[in-house]
Design a protein around this motif. Structure first.
Motif, PDB file in Angstrom:
ATOM      1  N   ARG A 210      53.545   4.461  30.263  1.00 29.83           N
ATOM      2  CA  ARG A 210      52.145   4.908  29.938  1.00 29.83           C
ATOM      3  C   ARG A 210      51.777   3.968  28.726  1.00 29.83           C
ATOM      4  O   ARG A 210      50.567   3.671  28.744  1.00 29.83           O
ATOM      5  N   PRO A 221      42.956   6.177  30.197  1.00 28.71           N
ATOM      6  CA  PRO A 221      44.040   7.197  30.422  1.00 28.71           C
ATOM      7  C   PRO A 221      44.062   7.740  31.872  1.00 28.71           C
ATOM      8  O   PRO A 221      45.000   8.091  32.309  1.00 28.71           O
ATOM      9  N   TRP A 222      42.618   7.655  32.333  1.00 25.00           N
ATOM     10  CA  TRP A 222      42.742   8.192  33.722  1.00 25.00           C
ATOM     11  C   TRP A 222      43.503   7.160  34.606  1.00 25.00           C
ATOM     12  O   TRP A 222      44.377   7.678  35.530  1.00 25.00           O
ATOM     13  N   ASP A 225      47.379   7.768  33.881  1.00 29.25           N
ATOM     14  CA  ASP A 225      47.779   8.866  34.414  1.00 29.25           C
ATOM     15  C   ASP A 225      48.130   9.189  35.871  1.00 29.25           C
ATOM     16  O   ASP A 225      48.850   9.409  36.526  1.00 29.25           O
ATOM     17  N   VAL A 237      50.912  15.915  36.146  1.00 28.31           N
ATOM     18  CA  VAL A 237      49.382  15.428  35.662  1.00 28.31           C
ATOM     19  C   VAL A 237      48.403  15.980  36.375  1.00 28.31           C
ATOM     20  O   VAL A 237      48.277  16.218  37.515  1.00 28.31           O
ATOM     21  N   LEU A 239      44.604  15.494  36.352  1.00 32.13           N
ATOM     22  CA  LEU A 239      43.494  14.353  36.057  1.00 32.13           C
ATOM     23  C   LEU A 239      42.138  14.948  35.652  1.00 32.13           C
ATOM     24  O   LEU A 239      40.974  15.080  36.432  1.00 32.13           O
ATOM     25  N   SER A 265      50.401  17.767  39.212  1.00 38.49           N
ATOM     26  CA  SER A 265      50.087  16.788  40.005  1.00 38.49           C
ATOM     27  C   SER A 265      49.834  17.163  41.490  1.00 38.49           C
ATOM     28  O   SER A 265      48.891  16.754  42.159  1.00 38.49           O
TER      29      SER A 265
END
Length: 281
Positions: A210, A221-222, A225, A237, A239, A265
């Motif tokens: 990352r 960051p988006w 991730d 994760v 979002l 996620s």
């Protein structure tokens, strides 16, 4: 292919089809609910064609490739379909939140789609920044037609390979069909992949990965991730900065996203899937 159940095969292939790039990927959902997703892929000993079909609760894979590449092709597809997941454990955990329980019950065994080629996925994510999914597919098709190598024997609709980092790195970024800054970011990422400054290896530590992604101009960051979620299969994760996720969270009302950990996620995919079920394209 043997994958642990439950397995939401139609939902996973539908996700891939919604992102499909003409010339590289084809497929459709039939009236009986079966789904086909096929694509070209460059492997060590030449171009390959992968054909995935979901029907009657069975996921089938056909590989047309040099026999020396068959094992690698299957390994990549296992990553793509999240074959190492523990769906019963994930579903039971997420269903503890009443706000999410309905989505889990509606689509048990929902997977986080992995990748066949990490570099391709990162470049396609950059191309799709701040534009619609349809526009991203159009740009992807144009770039693969312009830069990608022919895929001999791929069949109708499968004529091109997605461009390699070397092919993107050789391009003048000002000629790419996107804002100048994004074009420079795309070519810059391709150069970093070539010289080893950026390594997209699921075996590497995701925290370090990352940091390396965020060090690339144009990656925020988006994007970092999202790459962790799909390339590294990082299971936790959420979002939250994603527009669709924000809307779906608001619609859930009393949801407790913190309680979804360590499988946020998969919750992200449930929220996306709920939105896509209401969206015709």
């Amino acid at each position: 292919m043997a994958v642990p159940g439950p397995f939401a095969g139609a939902a996973l292939l539908d996700f891939l089809l919604r992102h499909a790039v003409a010339g590289v990927e084809i497929g459709a959902t039939a009236d009986d609910g079966s789904v086909r997703y096929a694509r070209t892929l460059g492997l060590a000993h030449g171009p390959a064609t992968l054909d995935l079909r979901w029907a009657d609760g069975v996921l089938a894979l056909a590989v047309d490739a040099d026999p020396r590449d068959h094992g690698e092709a299957v390994r990549r597809v296992e990553h793509l379909v999240d074959a190492a997941a523990e769906p019963a454990v994930v579903d039971a955990h997420l269903a503890r939140d009443p706000a999410l329980a309905g989505l889990v019950a509606a689509t048990p065994g929902l997977r986080v789609p992995g990748v066949l080629d990490p570099a391709e996925m990162l470049v396609r994510t950059l191309i799709g920044q701040q534009i619609s999914l349809a526009a991203a597919r159009t740009h992807g098709a144009a770039l693969s037609a312009r830069l990608g190598s022919p895929a001999a024997g791929g069949g109708p609709g499968l004529e091109r390979l997605w461009p390699t980092p070397a092919q993107f790195a050789a391009v003048d970024p000002t000629t790419l069909p996107m804002p100048r800054a994004r074009g420079r970011a795309l070519v810059g990422v391709a150069e970093r992949l070539l010289d080893g400054r950026l390594v997209l290896d699921p075996a590497l530590d995701p925290v370090e990965a990352r940091a390396a992604l965020l060090a690339c101009p144009g990656i925020g960051p988006w994007t970092a991730d999202y790459v962790l979620m799909r390339v590294w299969h990082v299971p936790d994760v959420l979002l939250v900065s994603d527009l669709i996720i924000g809307r779906e969270l608001a619609a859930l009302g009393a949801a407790d996203p913190a309680s979804w950990s360590p499988y946020r996620s998969y919750a992200t995919l449930h929220l996306w899937h709920a939105f896509l079920q209401r969206s015709p394209t």
